[in-house]
Design an enzyme around this catalytic site. Structure first.
Site, PDB file in Angstrom:
ATOM      1  N   HIS A   1       0.829  -1.204   0.000  1.00  0.00           N
ATOM      2  CA  HIS A   1       0.000   0.000   0.000  1.00  0.00           C
ATOM      3  C   HIS A   1       0.864   1.255   0.000  1.00  0.00           C
ATOM      4  O   HIS A   1       2.059   1.200   0.283  1.00  0.00           O
ATOM      5  CB  HIS A   1      -0.922   0.020   1.228  1.00  0.00           C
ATOM      6  CG  HIS A   1      -0.207   0.285   2.527  1.00  0.00           C
ATOM      7  ND1 HIS A   1       0.600  -0.658   3.149  1.00  0.00           N
ATOM      8  CD2 HIS A   1      -0.151   1.384   3.329  1.00  0.00           C
ATOM      9  CE1 HIS A   1       1.097  -0.159   4.269  1.00  0.00           C
ATOM     10  NE2 HIS A   1       0.672   1.098   4.407  1.00  0.00           N
TER      11      HIS A   1
ATOM     12  N   VAL B   1      22.660   9.917  11.393  1.00  0.00           N
ATOM     13  CA  VAL B   1      22.585  10.338  12.795  1.00  0.00           C
ATOM     14  C   VAL B   1      23.508  11.522  13.051  1.00  0.00           C
ATOM     15  O   VAL B   1      23.633  12.404  12.190  1.00  0.00           O
ATOM     16  CB  VAL B   1      22.865   9.128  13.718  1.00  0.00           C
ATOM     17  CG1 VAL B   1      21.679   8.159  13.718  1.00  0.00           C
ATOM     18  CG2 VAL B   1      24.136   8.377  13.301  1.00  0.00           C
TER      19      VAL B   1
HETATM   20  O1  LIG Z   1      31.514   6.488  13.142  1.00  0.00           O
HETATM   21  P1  LIG Z   1      30.364   5.665  13.657  1.00  0.00           P
HETATM   22  O2  LIG Z   1      29.908   6.097  15.012  1.00  0.00           O
HETATM   23  O3  LIG Z   1      30.617   4.190  13.582  1.00  0.00           O
HETATM   24  O4  LIG Z   1      29.176   5.932  12.622  1.00  0.00           O
HETATM   25  C1  LIG Z   1      27.954   6.509  12.932  1.00  0.00           C
HETATM   26  O5  LIG Z   1      28.051   7.922  12.996  1.00  0.00           O
HETATM   27  C2  LIG Z   1      28.429   8.573  11.786  1.00  0.00           C
HETATM   28  C3  LIG Z   1      28.409  10.066  12.006  1.00  0.00           C
HETATM   29  O6  LIG Z   1      27.148  10.523  12.397  1.00  0.00           O
HETATM   30  C4  LIG Z   1      27.502   8.170  10.627  1.00  0.00           C
HETATM   31  O7  LIG Z   1      27.993   8.691   9.415  1.00  0.00           O
HETATM   32  C5  LIG Z   1      27.370   6.653  10.504  1.00  0.00           C
HETATM   33  O8  LIG Z   1      26.399   6.327   9.529  1.00  0.00           O
HETATM   34  C6  LIG Z   1      26.966   6.070  11.869  1.00  0.00           C
HETATM   35  O9  LIG Z   1      26.900   4.680  11.782  1.00  0.00           O
END
Ligand SMILES: O=P(O)(O)O[C@H]1O[C@H](CO)[C@@H](O)[C@H](O)[C@H]1O
Ligand SMILES: O=P(O)(O)O[C@H]1O[C@H](CO)[C@@H](O)[C@H](O)[C@H]1O
Lengths: 351, 351
Positions: A166, A317
């Site tokens: 959907h 993130v």
């Molecule tokens: O470097 P890390 O903590 O493994 O990675 C994490 O934070 C990064 C910065 O926000 C992001 O680009 C990644 O996708 C996330 O998995």
């Protein structure tokens, strides 16, 4: 002095539809992943589930009974984020505390009476029916509302709470942030260059070929040069088309075909029903129907979260939320992977 | 005619830091949730894990051995998205295919030698040490780089792949999208109203009280009027402060205190170690140190994903990605919930 290699050297790319930049750091795919893994999607979905409110003949939360529909089926969302009659919050007082009325409608559209199919597994004629219903909805709801957002959340990882195939349609009395930004960007480009941004882009990509995943005489699907999500896709007609309801019968059939090809490749990538959010952007409607919208070109965005496998997604993130979006493989690498996949669905091959 | 009630009637709110609108549809909390639930975070984390590359004395991926650190510990990210020496992709050819050089550094900073603590569970003096290290890093790296992004991804649901308490620092030779937008918005407001946007905002919120969660003589933590994430928070000093390294000794201690109070409330909300991405935004550095940045006010953003419980988050998907962000409870409801929670951590109460 090292020669620049986009697969080895981080760089920025410009997104002309959002007037913003993406950080491409393809060498990051080399790092090991010890973080969260997702549950793979449920593979055994019953064709009919008496408790599923989207199945034909079943009763929904508000007591309404679904008809025994045989193709698509549209109904009003039982928990709408937009309703037609919300009162106005009143005149703004302070520039830092501004509010505005929001009115609209939210609809749900089932693609098929069966819960155990998805668009790539449906027959071409059945996908044409979905497209025809989209056209109808844009035409009907677009008479009054300036924006009609058709979107599909697919897969639990994309917040989809029901496996029945959907999509949703949310229409509003305002132009939301994303289409407003896209409108500004396309308009500026048109004023400066005298042609629609995405028409010129499609021409360029059709020549360059390195980011094209599937194409036909009428349609083009590319991993955009400025893709944010690992396997992001931009799907657009080659002809200048403003809205879904401007497509010819032939173009609608071509669209069903290219969607099936594209989504089959998506599923084949990790041999899993590929999760994504997708949606259509076309020229605004309602009061904008009377304006000149030549700067617009109809297109669909596909935003799929998976990065490494059926269970490891890209996390947008910290840095992405607070500073800038970052990707871990080049758009060209993503396009090549998808391009090289078979156009026969792995589930059909298995049988 | 119904009287407008923000808890019952959907409406738009303006985010003056991003020049965009949020759709607030608080009545949506009433819908039942049948979608994805997250794994609750691991509660039993060993204080020391010989395989964890962030623990004191352990060997990291590149063969380096961590010192037996007793407070904070900073090292270069072993898989950096930004490196100091990437070659330039070369002059732009076509307006739709623009790229730029990206250079920078990525660092990891451990908050504490133990894996089984988090900021709200650390002693105030230990949190002060974290803040002092932030100050040092902004000062050092900010000499050359225009933007130094300090951010913390907390919890597996926010892509954090290591339970050891830590944050990251990514500095770049460019102003990323988000701070560039925030800079433009704060500058415009300052030019029009003759005072910093966030200073006026803090004054207003301190008077209105309805969105304040915790406050002290120096600091204010509010669920902003334009919050996107369910329990989003804006933390800022009451005095006009441009950057972390402009804080007085007293203000740093006050910050440790208010962070502990705020994060304790976060954990107490669903009695779980509350996941979020957070980060600091202050006036740009490097070449911008010589400019007038009076329009800036230092602040931290907290973006936590949980909506209904320890395992049900808000999905920012389809409509949010393609049209506009939408929230399911009012910022005032969120602030009230947090405000009414005890300031003693549930884990301390349990013991
Ligand atoms: O470097 P890390 O903590 O493994 O990675 C994490 O934070 C990064 C910065 O926000 C992001 O680009 C990644 O996708 C996330 O998995
Ligand atoms: O209405 P649904 O599909 O249950 O809800 C889903 O899609 C909506 C529109 O993108 C989002 O606002 C919700 O957060 C998400 O869970």
């Amino acid at each position: 002095d090292a020669r620049f290699d986009p697969k080895e050297h981080q760089h920025l790319r410009y997104n002309p539809l959002r007037d913003s930049w993406i950080l491409v750091s393809a060498h990051r795919m080399k790092r090991p992943w010890a973080g969260q893994v997702e549950k793979p999607p449920e593979e055994q979905i019953p064709r009919y589930d008496p408790r599923n409110p989207l199945c034909p003949g079943n009763t929904r939360a508000n007591g309404e009974v679904n008809p025994d529909y045989e193709s698509t089926f549209v109904f009003d969302n039982d928990f709408p984020a937009l309703q037609p009659d919300a009162p106005d919050p009143g005149a703004d007082q302070h520039p830092l505390f501004q509010s505005k009325a929001a009115r609209g409608v939210c609809k749900v559209m089932c693609f098929h009476p069966w819960s155990d199919v998805t668009l790539p597994l449906m027959k071409k004629e059945e996908v044409v029916k979905v497209i025809e219903k989209w056209v109808e909805l844009v035409e009907e709801i677009g008479i009054t509302y300036p924006w009609v957002q058709i979107f599909e959340n697919k897969g639990a990882v994309m917040g989809c709470s029901n496996p029945h195939p959907h999509c949703q349609v949310w229409a509003s009395n305002f132009l939301p942030n994303e289409p407003a930004l896209s409108d500004r960007c396309q308009r500026k480009y048109y004023e400066k260059h005298g042609e629609p941004l995405l028409l010129e882009y499609a021409k360029q990509e059709a020549e360059k070929k390195e980011r094209v995943v599937v194409e036909s005489s009428d349609w083009l699907a590319v991993v955009p040069y400025w893709a944010t999500w690992p396997y992001q896709m931009l799907l657009l007609p080659r002809r200048h088309v403003l809205r879904l309801n401007d497509l010819t019968t032939e173009e609608r059939e071509g669209l069903a075909d290219i969607m099936k090809r594209l989504l089959t490749k998506y599923d084949n990538l990790f041999e899993v029903s590929f999760p994504y959010s997708m949606g259509w952007h076309g020229a605004p409607t309602g009061p904008h129907l009377k304006e000149n919208n030549s700067h617009w070109q109809l297109h669909a965005h596909y935003y799929p979260p998976l990065l490494r496998s059926a269970t490891v997604k890209k996390f947008m993130v910290g840095y992405e939320m607070l500073a800038q979006e970052q990707r871990d493989l080049t758009p060209e690498q993503a396009a090549e992977k998808l391009r090289n996949l078979p156009e026969e669905h792995y589930k059909i091959r298995e049988n």
